[in-house]
Motif scaffolding. Structure first.
Motif, PDB file in Angstrom:
ATOM      1  N   GLN A 221       0.854  -1.186   0.000  1.00  0.00           N
ATOM      2  CA  GLN A 221       0.000   0.000   0.000  1.00  0.00           C
ATOM      3  C   GLN A 221       0.892   1.239   0.000  1.00  0.00           C
TER       4      GLN A 221
ATOM      5  N   GLY B 174       0.767   5.749  -0.889  1.00  0.00           N
ATOM      6  CA  GLY B 174      -0.077   6.881  -1.240  1.00  0.00           C
ATOM      7  C   GLY B 174       0.427   8.154  -0.596  1.00  0.00           C
TER       8      GLY B 174
ATOM      9  N   TYR C 129      -4.051  10.279  -2.752  1.00  0.00           N
ATOM     10  CA  TYR C 129      -3.899   9.156  -3.680  1.00  0.00           C
ATOM     11  C   TYR C 129      -3.543   7.919  -2.879  1.00  0.00           C
TER      12      TYR C 129
ATOM     13  N   GLN D  86      -2.800   3.503  -3.545  1.00  0.00           N
ATOM     14  CA  GLN D  86      -2.721   2.353  -4.442  1.00  0.00           C
ATOM     15  C   GLN D  86      -2.495   1.091  -3.633  1.00  0.00           C
TER      16      GLN D  86
ATOM     17  N   ASP E 193      -1.629  -3.089  -4.119  1.00  0.00           N
ATOM     18  CA  ASP E 193      -1.160  -4.142  -5.014  1.00  0.00           C
ATOM     19  C   ASP E 193      -1.024  -5.434  -4.215  1.00  0.00           C
TER      20      ASP E 193
ATOM     21  N   ASP F 277      -6.389  -5.254  -6.956  1.00  0.00           N
ATOM     22  CA  ASP F 277      -5.540  -4.070  -7.060  1.00  0.00           C
ATOM     23  C   ASP F 277      -6.366  -2.852  -7.460  1.00  0.00           C
ATOM     24  N   THR F 278      -6.194  -1.778  -6.740  1.00  0.00           N
ATOM     25  CA  THR F 278      -6.936  -0.554  -7.037  1.00  0.00           C
ATOM     26  C   THR F 278      -6.058   0.668  -6.836  1.00  0.00           C
ATOM     27  N   GLN F 279      -6.454   1.750  -7.485  1.00  0.00           N
ATOM     28  CA  GLN F 279      -5.898   3.062  -7.185  1.00  0.00           C
ATOM     29  C   GLN F 279      -7.068   4.020  -6.969  1.00  0.00           C
TER      30      GLN F 279
ATOM     31  N   THR G 284      -6.612  -1.739 -11.364  1.00  0.00           N
ATOM     32  CA  THR G 284      -5.401  -1.588 -12.165  1.00  0.00           C
ATOM     33  C   THR G 284      -4.946  -2.877 -12.831  1.00  0.00           C
TER      34      THR G 284
END
Length: 425
Positions: A174, A176, A196, A198, A200, A218-220, A250
Protein backbone atom coordinates in the motif's frame (compact mmCIF):
# COMPACT_ATOMS: atom_id res chain seq x y z
CA UNK A 1 8.88 9.10 24.48
CA UNK A 2 7.44 5.63 24.96
CA UNK A 3 3.96 7.03 24.40
CA UNK A 4 5.04 8.64 21.14
CA UNK A 5 6.41 5.33 19.91
CA UNK A 6 3.30 3.55 21.11
CA UNK A 7 1.29 5.87 18.95
CA UNK A 8 3.44 4.90 15.98
CA UNK A 9 2.83 1.23 16.70
CA UNK A 10 -0.92 1.47 17.10
CA UNK A 11 -2.06 4.23 14.77
CA UNK A 12 -3.57 3.51 11.38
CA UNK A 13 -1.80 4.83 8.29
CA UNK A 14 -4.60 4.10 5.85
CA UNK A 15 -6.27 7.08 4.19
CA UNK A 16 -9.69 6.29 5.56
CA UNK A 17 -11.56 5.77 8.80
CA UNK A 18 -10.04 3.32 11.23
CA UNK A 19 -10.64 2.17 14.76
CA UNK A 20 -7.58 1.32 16.83
CA UNK A 21 -7.89 -1.68 19.13
CA UNK A 22 -4.36 -1.87 20.49
CA UNK A 23 -2.99 -3.64 17.43
CA UNK A 24 0.43 -3.16 15.89
CA UNK A 25 1.14 -3.39 12.16
CA UNK A 26 -1.35 -5.75 10.51
CA UNK A 27 -1.59 -8.89 12.61
CA UNK A 28 0.92 -7.89 15.27
CA UNK A 29 -0.13 -7.12 18.82
CA UNK A 30 1.41 -4.66 21.26
CA UNK A 31 1.40 -4.47 25.05
CA UNK A 32 1.93 -0.69 24.93
CA UNK A 33 -1.17 1.29 25.86
CA UNK A 34 -1.01 4.57 23.97
CA UNK A 35 -4.39 5.79 22.70
CA UNK A 36 -4.95 8.71 20.38
CA UNK A 37 -6.83 11.03 22.74
CA UNK A 38 -7.47 14.76 22.47
CA UNK A 39 -5.81 15.45 25.83
CA UNK A 40 -2.44 14.33 27.19
CA UNK A 41 -3.26 14.93 30.87
CA UNK A 42 -5.93 12.24 31.25
CA UNK A 43 -6.01 8.53 32.06
CA UNK A 44 -4.73 6.50 29.13
CA UNK A 45 -2.36 9.14 27.75
CA UNK A 46 -0.97 10.89 30.82
CA UNK A 47 2.83 10.99 30.89
CA UNK A 48 4.23 11.09 34.42
CA UNK A 49 7.46 13.18 34.55
CA UNK A 50 9.54 10.41 36.14
CA UNK A 51 8.64 8.02 33.28
CA UNK A 52 9.22 10.48 30.44
CA UNK A 53 12.40 9.53 28.59
CA UNK A 54 14.42 12.03 26.56
CA UNK A 55 14.86 11.43 22.82
CA UNK A 56 18.29 11.51 21.22
CA UNK A 57 19.10 14.88 19.65
CA UNK A 58 21.52 15.14 16.74
CA UNK A 59 21.59 18.67 15.41
CA UNK A 60 18.02 19.52 14.33
CA UNK A 61 16.94 15.86 14.52
CA UNK A 62 15.02 14.25 17.39
CA UNK A 63 15.33 10.45 17.21
CA UNK A 64 13.05 8.06 19.11
CA UNK A 65 13.64 4.29 18.67
CA UNK A 66 11.70 1.51 20.35
CA UNK A 67 11.49 -2.28 20.38
CA UNK A 68 8.69 -4.49 21.69
CA UNK A 69 8.84 -8.27 22.07
CA UNK A 70 5.64 -10.20 22.79
CA UNK A 71 5.40 -13.96 23.30
CA UNK A 72 1.97 -15.52 23.35
CA UNK A 73 -0.44 -18.30 22.51
CA UNK A 74 -3.51 -18.46 20.29
CA UNK A 75 -6.20 -21.12 20.33
CA UNK A 76 -7.08 -20.69 16.63
CA UNK A 77 -4.19 -19.86 14.32
CA UNK A 78 -6.23 -20.01 11.10
CA UNK A 79 -9.49 -18.54 12.46
CA UNK A 80 -11.52 -21.56 11.35
CA UNK A 81 -14.26 -23.68 12.94
CA UNK A 82 -11.75 -26.54 13.40
CA UNK A 83 -9.39 -24.54 15.58
CA UNK A 84 -5.67 -25.36 15.82
CA UNK A 85 -3.53 -23.74 18.50
CA UNK A 86 0.07 -22.59 18.52
CA UNK A 87 2.63 -20.45 20.34
CA UNK A 88 3.73 -17.23 18.67
CA UNK A 89 6.35 -14.53 18.92
CA UNK A 90 6.13 -10.91 17.73
CA UNK A 91 9.11 -8.58 17.31
CA UNK A 92 8.03 -4.98 16.74
CA UNK A 93 10.67 -2.31 16.09
CA UNK A 94 9.70 1.33 15.64
CA UNK A 95 11.54 4.56 14.89
CA UNK A 96 10.49 8.18 14.76
CA UNK A 97 12.65 11.04 13.49
CA UNK A 98 11.41 14.60 13.90
CA UNK A 99 12.73 17.99 12.84
CA UNK A 100 11.39 21.23 14.26
CA UNK A 101 12.22 24.25 12.11
CA UNK A 102 9.60 26.42 13.79
CA UNK A 103 7.06 27.20 12.54
CA UNK A 104 7.59 24.29 10.10
CA UNK A 105 7.85 20.63 11.07
CA UNK A 106 8.71 17.27 9.51
CA UNK A 107 8.12 13.81 11.06
CA UNK A 108 9.32 10.49 9.66
CA UNK A 109 8.16 7.21 11.17
CA UNK A 110 8.83 3.53 10.54
CA UNK A 111 7.42 0.47 12.27
CA UNK A 112 7.43 -3.24 11.63
CA UNK A 113 6.23 -6.62 12.86
CA UNK A 114 8.09 -9.92 12.55
CA UNK A 115 5.60 -12.68 13.33
CA UNK A 116 6.71 -16.26 14.05
CA UNK A 117 4.83 -19.45 15.02
CA UNK A 118 6.25 -22.55 16.69
CA UNK A 119 4.38 -25.20 14.63
CA UNK A 120 2.50 -23.56 11.76
CA UNK A 121 5.37 -21.78 10.06
CA UNK A 122 3.21 -21.04 7.00
CA UNK A 123 1.73 -18.20 9.06
CA UNK A 124 5.10 -16.53 9.59
CA UNK A 125 5.15 -13.05 8.16
CA UNK A 126 6.96 -9.72 8.09
CA UNK A 127 5.25 -6.37 7.82
CA UNK A 128 6.35 -2.75 7.80
CA UNK A 129 5.14 0.71 7.04
CA UNK A 130 6.92 4.00 6.58
CA UNK A 131 5.26 7.38 6.75
CA UNK A 132 6.28 11.00 6.49
CA UNK A 133 4.28 14.02 7.66
CA UNK A 134 5.12 17.64 7.02
CA UNK A 135 3.62 20.97 8.09
CA UNK A 136 4.58 24.25 6.42
CA UNK A 137 3.21 27.50 7.82
CA UNK A 138 2.09 29.80 5.02
CA UNK A 139 0.93 32.67 7.23
CA UNK A 140 -0.56 33.30 10.65
CA UNK A 141 -3.85 32.01 9.26
CA UNK A 142 -2.86 29.06 7.14
CA UNK A 143 -0.63 26.05 6.71
CA UNK A 144 0.15 23.36 4.15
CA UNK A 145 -0.07 19.70 5.29
CA UNK A 146 1.51 16.84 3.36
CA UNK A 147 2.02 13.14 4.03
CA UNK A 148 3.23 10.05 2.19
CA UNK A 149 3.40 6.39 3.17
CA UNK A 150 4.50 3.00 1.93
CA UNK A 151 3.64 -0.31 3.60
CA UNK A 152 3.83 -4.07 3.17
CA UNK A 153 0.95 -5.64 5.13
CA UNK A 154 -0.96 -8.88 5.61
CA UNK A 155 -4.65 -9.54 6.18
CA UNK A 156 -5.84 -11.52 9.18
CA UNK A 157 -7.42 -14.90 8.46
CA UNK A 158 -11.22 -14.88 7.97
CA UNK A 159 -11.25 -11.16 7.31
CA UNK A 160 -12.35 -9.22 4.21
CA UNK A 161 -10.02 -11.01 1.79
CA UNK A 162 -10.26 -14.58 3.05
CA UNK A 163 -9.38 -17.42 0.69
CA UNK A 164 -10.39 -20.50 2.66
CA UNK A 165 -7.90 -22.85 0.96
CA UNK A 166 -4.95 -20.44 1.29
CA UNK A 167 -1.71 -21.88 2.68
CA UNK A 168 -0.47 -18.47 3.86
CA UNK A 169 -1.86 -15.05 4.83
CA UNK A 170 -2.77 -12.66 2.03
CA UNK A 171 -0.18 -9.90 1.63
CA UNK A 172 -0.16 -6.63 -0.26
CA UNK A 173 1.64 -3.32 -0.75
CA UNK A 174 0.00 0.00 0.00
CA UNK A 175 1.31 3.42 -0.84
CA UNK A 176 -0.08 6.88 -1.24
CA UNK A 177 -0.01 10.48 -0.18
CA UNK A 178 -2.11 13.41 0.92
CA UNK A 179 -1.84 17.16 0.35
CA UNK A 180 -4.08 19.66 2.09
CA UNK A 181 -4.51 23.28 3.15
CA UNK A 182 -5.80 24.55 6.48
CA UNK A 183 -6.95 28.15 6.22
CA UNK A 184 -8.42 30.18 9.09
CA UNK A 185 -10.69 33.05 8.00
CA UNK A 186 -12.08 34.62 11.16
CA UNK A 187 -14.55 32.17 12.68
CA UNK A 188 -14.42 30.04 9.53
CA UNK A 189 -11.85 27.40 8.67
CA UNK A 190 -11.42 25.90 5.18
CA UNK A 191 -9.58 22.63 4.65
CA UNK A 192 -9.38 21.41 1.02
CA UNK A 193 -7.36 18.25 0.34
CA UNK A 194 -6.41 15.75 -2.33
CA UNK A 195 -5.05 12.23 -1.79
CA UNK A 196 -3.90 9.16 -3.68
CA UNK A 197 -3.78 5.51 -2.60
CA UNK A 198 -2.72 2.35 -4.44
CA UNK A 199 -3.07 -1.29 -3.36
CA UNK A 200 -1.16 -4.14 -5.01
CA UNK A 201 -1.82 -7.73 -3.87
CA UNK A 202 0.79 -10.49 -4.07
CA UNK A 203 0.25 -13.96 -5.54
CA UNK A 204 -1.15 -16.44 -3.03
CA UNK A 205 -0.03 -20.00 -2.31
CA UNK A 206 -2.78 -22.59 -1.78
CA UNK A 207 -2.77 -25.70 0.40
CA UNK A 208 -2.62 -27.93 -2.73
CA UNK A 209 0.68 -26.32 -3.81
CA UNK A 210 -0.76 -24.08 -6.53
CA UNK A 211 -0.37 -20.30 -6.75
CA UNK A 212 -3.24 -18.01 -7.66
CA UNK A 213 -3.36 -14.43 -8.85
CA UNK A 214 -5.44 -12.10 -6.63
CA UNK A 215 -4.48 -8.93 -8.48
CA UNK A 216 -8.15 -8.39 -9.36
CA UNK A 217 -8.18 -6.61 -5.98
CA UNK A 218 -5.54 -4.07 -7.06
CA UNK A 219 -6.94 -0.55 -7.04
CA UNK A 220 -5.90 3.06 -7.18
CA UNK A 221 -8.02 5.77 -5.60
CA UNK A 222 -7.85 9.52 -6.15
CA UNK A 223 -9.84 11.55 -3.65
CA UNK A 224 -10.64 15.23 -3.34
CA UNK A 225 -12.31 16.71 -0.29
CA UNK A 226 -13.34 19.94 1.38
CA UNK A 227 -14.23 20.66 4.99
CA UNK A 228 -15.70 23.96 6.15
CA UNK A 229 -15.81 24.64 9.90
CA UNK A 230 -17.33 27.44 11.94
CA UNK A 231 -16.20 28.21 15.49
CA UNK A 232 -19.26 28.88 17.66
CA UNK A 233 -17.75 29.39 21.11
CA UNK A 234 -13.98 28.84 20.91
CA UNK A 235 -14.60 25.35 22.33
CA UNK A 236 -17.15 23.91 19.89
CA UNK A 237 -17.20 24.12 16.10
CA UNK A 238 -19.65 22.86 13.54
CA UNK A 239 -18.55 21.60 10.15
CA UNK A 240 -19.73 20.44 6.76
CA UNK A 241 -17.58 18.16 4.63
CA UNK A 242 -17.74 16.57 1.23
CA UNK A 243 -15.53 14.35 -0.89
CA UNK A 244 -15.37 12.73 -4.30
CA UNK A 245 -13.35 9.56 -4.94
CA UNK A 246 -12.49 7.92 -8.24
CA UNK A 247 -11.67 4.22 -7.76
CA UNK A 248 -10.00 2.25 -10.55
CA UNK A 249 -8.96 -1.39 -10.89
CA UNK A 250 -5.40 -1.59 -12.16
CA UNK A 251 -4.99 -5.31 -12.94
CA UNK A 252 -8.45 -6.92 -13.12
CA UNK A 253 -9.95 -8.39 -16.27
CA UNK A 254 -12.46 -6.12 -17.98
CA UNK A 255 -15.49 -8.15 -16.83
CA UNK A 256 -14.61 -7.89 -13.11
CA UNK A 257 -13.19 -4.36 -12.90
CA UNK A 258 -14.29 -2.49 -9.78
CA UNK A 259 -14.20 1.00 -11.23
CA UNK A 260 -16.47 3.24 -9.19
CA UNK A 261 -17.18 6.78 -8.08
CA UNK A 262 -17.87 7.55 -4.45
CA UNK A 263 -19.45 10.77 -3.13
CA UNK A 264 -19.93 11.65 0.53
CA UNK A 265 -21.39 14.67 2.30
CA UNK A 266 -21.69 15.10 6.07
CA UNK A 267 -22.30 17.60 8.83
CA UNK A 268 -21.07 17.39 12.39
CA UNK A 269 -19.63 18.97 15.51
CA UNK A 270 -16.19 18.91 17.08
CA UNK A 271 -14.71 20.18 20.32
CA UNK A 272 -15.27 20.13 24.06
CA UNK A 273 -18.95 19.46 24.55
CA UNK A 274 -18.39 19.74 28.32
CA UNK A 275 -15.18 20.10 30.36
CA UNK A 276 -15.13 16.29 30.65
CA UNK A 277 -16.46 15.29 27.20
CA UNK A 278 -14.77 15.99 23.88
CA UNK A 279 -14.59 14.58 20.40
CA UNK A 280 -16.22 14.64 17.01
CA UNK A 281 -19.47 13.26 15.57
CA UNK A 282 -20.83 13.45 12.04
CA UNK A 283 -23.77 12.16 10.03
CA UNK A 284 -24.14 12.27 6.29
CA UNK A 285 -24.92 10.71 2.93
CA UNK A 286 -22.80 8.41 0.79
CA UNK A 287 -23.23 7.26 -2.78
CA UNK A 288 -21.11 4.69 -4.62
CA UNK A 289 -21.77 3.89 -8.28
CA UNK A 290 -19.97 1.07 -10.08
CA UNK A 291 -19.41 1.10 -13.83
CA UNK A 292 -20.23 -2.60 -14.20
CA UNK A 293 -23.85 -3.67 -13.56
CA UNK A 294 -22.75 -6.91 -11.86
CA UNK A 295 -21.93 -4.88 -8.73
CA UNK A 296 -24.55 -3.22 -6.55
CA UNK A 297 -24.51 0.54 -6.19
CA UNK A 298 -24.98 2.05 -2.75
CA UNK A 299 -26.87 5.12 -1.62
CA UNK A 300 -27.52 5.77 2.04
CA UNK A 301 -26.46 7.06 5.41
CA UNK A 302 -22.85 7.30 6.56
CA UNK A 303 -21.59 8.20 10.02
CA UNK A 304 -18.48 8.62 12.17
CA UNK A 305 -17.85 9.27 15.85
CA UNK A 306 -14.88 9.69 18.18
CA UNK A 307 -15.95 10.66 21.71
CA UNK A 308 -13.83 10.80 24.84
CA UNK A 309 -15.26 11.03 28.34
CA UNK A 310 -12.80 11.82 31.11
CA UNK A 311 -14.84 10.20 33.85
CA UNK A 312 -12.35 10.79 36.68
CA UNK A 313 -8.64 11.72 36.79
CA UNK A 314 -7.93 7.97 36.80
CA UNK A 315 -10.47 6.75 34.21
CA UNK A 316 -11.26 7.59 30.58
CA UNK A 317 -13.88 6.12 28.24
CA UNK A 318 -13.37 6.23 24.47
CA UNK A 319 -16.09 5.55 21.86
CA UNK A 320 -15.29 5.13 18.17
CA UNK A 321 -17.72 4.27 15.39
CA UNK A 322 -17.83 4.48 11.62
CA UNK A 323 -19.04 3.13 8.29
CA UNK A 324 -16.69 2.26 5.42
CA UNK A 325 -16.26 0.05 2.36
CA UNK A 326 -13.52 -2.62 2.54
CA UNK A 327 -11.64 -4.15 -0.38
CA UNK A 328 -13.24 -7.56 -0.95
CA UNK A 329 -11.27 -10.73 -1.68
CA UNK A 330 -14.15 -12.28 -3.63
CA UNK A 331 -14.51 -11.74 -7.35
CA UNK A 332 -18.30 -11.49 -7.20
CA UNK A 333 -18.27 -8.85 -4.41
CA UNK A 334 -16.77 -5.44 -5.13
CA UNK A 335 -16.79 -3.91 -1.66
CA UNK A 336 -17.84 -5.03 1.81
CA UNK A 337 -19.88 -2.42 3.67
CA UNK A 338 -18.77 -2.47 7.30
CA UNK A 339 -20.22 -0.78 10.38
CA UNK A 340 -17.91 -0.75 13.38
CA UNK A 341 -18.33 0.41 16.96
CA UNK A 342 -15.72 0.12 19.71
CA UNK A 343 -15.63 1.06 23.39
CA UNK A 344 -12.37 1.32 25.30
CA UNK A 345 -11.87 2.12 28.96
CA UNK A 346 -8.52 3.27 30.38
CA UNK A 347 -7.73 3.07 34.09
CA UNK A 348 -4.53 4.24 35.77
CA UNK A 349 -4.63 2.85 39.34
CA UNK A 350 -0.94 3.73 39.89
CA UNK A 351 1.44 6.25 38.38
CA UNK A 352 3.23 3.45 36.54
CA UNK A 353 0.38 0.99 36.02
CA UNK A 354 -2.14 1.27 33.19
CA UNK A 355 -5.07 -0.99 32.34
CA UNK A 356 -7.27 -0.92 29.23
CA UNK A 357 -10.37 -2.93 28.35
CA UNK A 358 -11.73 -2.82 24.80
CA UNK A 359 -14.84 -4.28 23.22
CA UNK A 360 -15.88 -3.95 19.59
CA UNK A 361 -18.53 -5.12 17.16
CA UNK A 362 -18.10 -5.16 13.39
CA UNK A 363 -20.84 -5.97 10.92
CA UNK A 364 -19.96 -6.76 7.32
CA UNK A 365 -22.39 -6.84 4.40
CA UNK A 366 -21.31 -8.55 1.17
CA UNK A 367 -23.83 -6.65 -0.89
CA UNK A 368 -23.83 -8.68 -4.14
CA UNK A 369 -24.61 -11.90 -2.24
CA UNK A 370 -26.47 -12.81 0.94
CA UNK A 371 -23.36 -13.12 3.14
CA UNK A 372 -23.35 -11.24 6.46
CA UNK A 373 -20.64 -11.35 9.10
CA UNK A 374 -20.71 -10.24 12.72
CA UNK A 375 -17.42 -10.07 14.56
CA UNK A 376 -17.19 -9.36 18.29
CA UNK A 377 -13.96 -8.92 20.19
CA UNK A 378 -12.84 -8.10 23.71
CA UNK A 379 -9.31 -7.40 24.90
CA UNK A 380 -7.74 -6.72 28.29
CA UNK A 381 -4.31 -5.08 28.31
CA UNK A 382 -2.05 -4.27 31.27
CA UNK A 383 1.16 -2.23 31.08
CA UNK A 384 3.55 -1.71 34.02
CA UNK A 385 6.30 0.87 33.57
CA UNK A 386 9.51 -0.03 35.36
CA UNK A 387 11.46 3.03 34.20
CA UNK A 388 11.41 5.63 31.42
CA UNK A 389 13.19 3.08 29.21
CA UNK A 390 11.42 -0.15 30.10
CA UNK A 391 7.89 -1.47 30.52
CA UNK A 392 6.36 -4.92 30.77
CA UNK A 393 2.81 -6.07 30.24
CA UNK A 394 0.38 -8.63 28.99
CA UNK A 395 -2.93 -9.11 27.24
CA UNK A 396 -5.80 -11.54 26.78
CA UNK A 397 -8.15 -11.35 23.83
CA UNK A 398 -11.21 -13.18 22.51
CA UNK A 399 -12.62 -12.83 18.99
CA UNK A 400 -15.84 -14.45 17.76
CA UNK A 401 -17.27 -14.27 14.24
CA UNK A 402 -20.55 -15.69 12.97
CA UNK A 403 -21.57 -15.85 9.33
CA UNK A 404 -25.04 -15.75 7.85
CA UNK A 405 -25.91 -16.72 4.29
CA UNK A 406 -23.33 -17.97 1.79
CA UNK A 407 -20.19 -18.84 3.80
CA UNK A 408 -17.68 -16.73 1.86
CA UNK A 409 -15.99 -16.03 5.19
CA UNK A 410 -15.56 -18.53 7.99
CA UNK A 411 -17.23 -18.59 11.40
CA UNK A 412 -14.77 -19.00 14.25
CA UNK A 413 -13.88 -18.28 17.86
CA UNK A 414 -10.33 -17.52 18.91
CA UNK A 415 -8.70 -16.75 22.26
CA UNK A 416 -5.16 -15.49 22.68
CA UNK A 417 -2.89 -14.06 25.31
CA UNK A 418 0.69 -13.01 25.77
CA UNK A 419 3.38 -11.32 27.81
CA UNK A 420 5.86 -8.80 26.52
CA UNK A 421 8.44 -6.13 27.08
CA UNK A 422 8.87 -2.70 25.49
CA UNK A 423 12.24 -0.95 25.37
CA UNK A 424 12.99 2.67 24.41
CA UNK A 425 16.83 2.83 24.37
Amino acid sequence: MRYMIGGLVTCSLAMGPGIAMGQAVGSGTSITISPQLDRLDVAGSRIEPEFHSTPLHIGPLSIQPAMSVVSGYTSNVFNRPDSRSDAMLHLMPALRVSTDFAPHRLDLGARGTVRRFARFTSENSEEFDIIGNGIMKLSNNGQLNASADFAHLIEARSSFGTVLEAAEPISYQQWGGNLGLDLELGSFRLAPSVSYQQLDYNRLSLANGQNIDVSFRDTQTIRGGLRISYDFTGMISGFASGSFSDIRSTSAARDIRRDARNVTAAIGMKGELTPLLSGEVSLGYQSREYELPIYRDFSGVTFAADLQWYVTPLATLHLQAGRAFQNSGYREVAGILTDTIAFTGYYDPLRNLRVSLSASHERGRYREVDTRTNRQSIRLNVEYRLSPLLSIGGYVSVVDQDVQGTPLAGAFTSASGGLGISITP
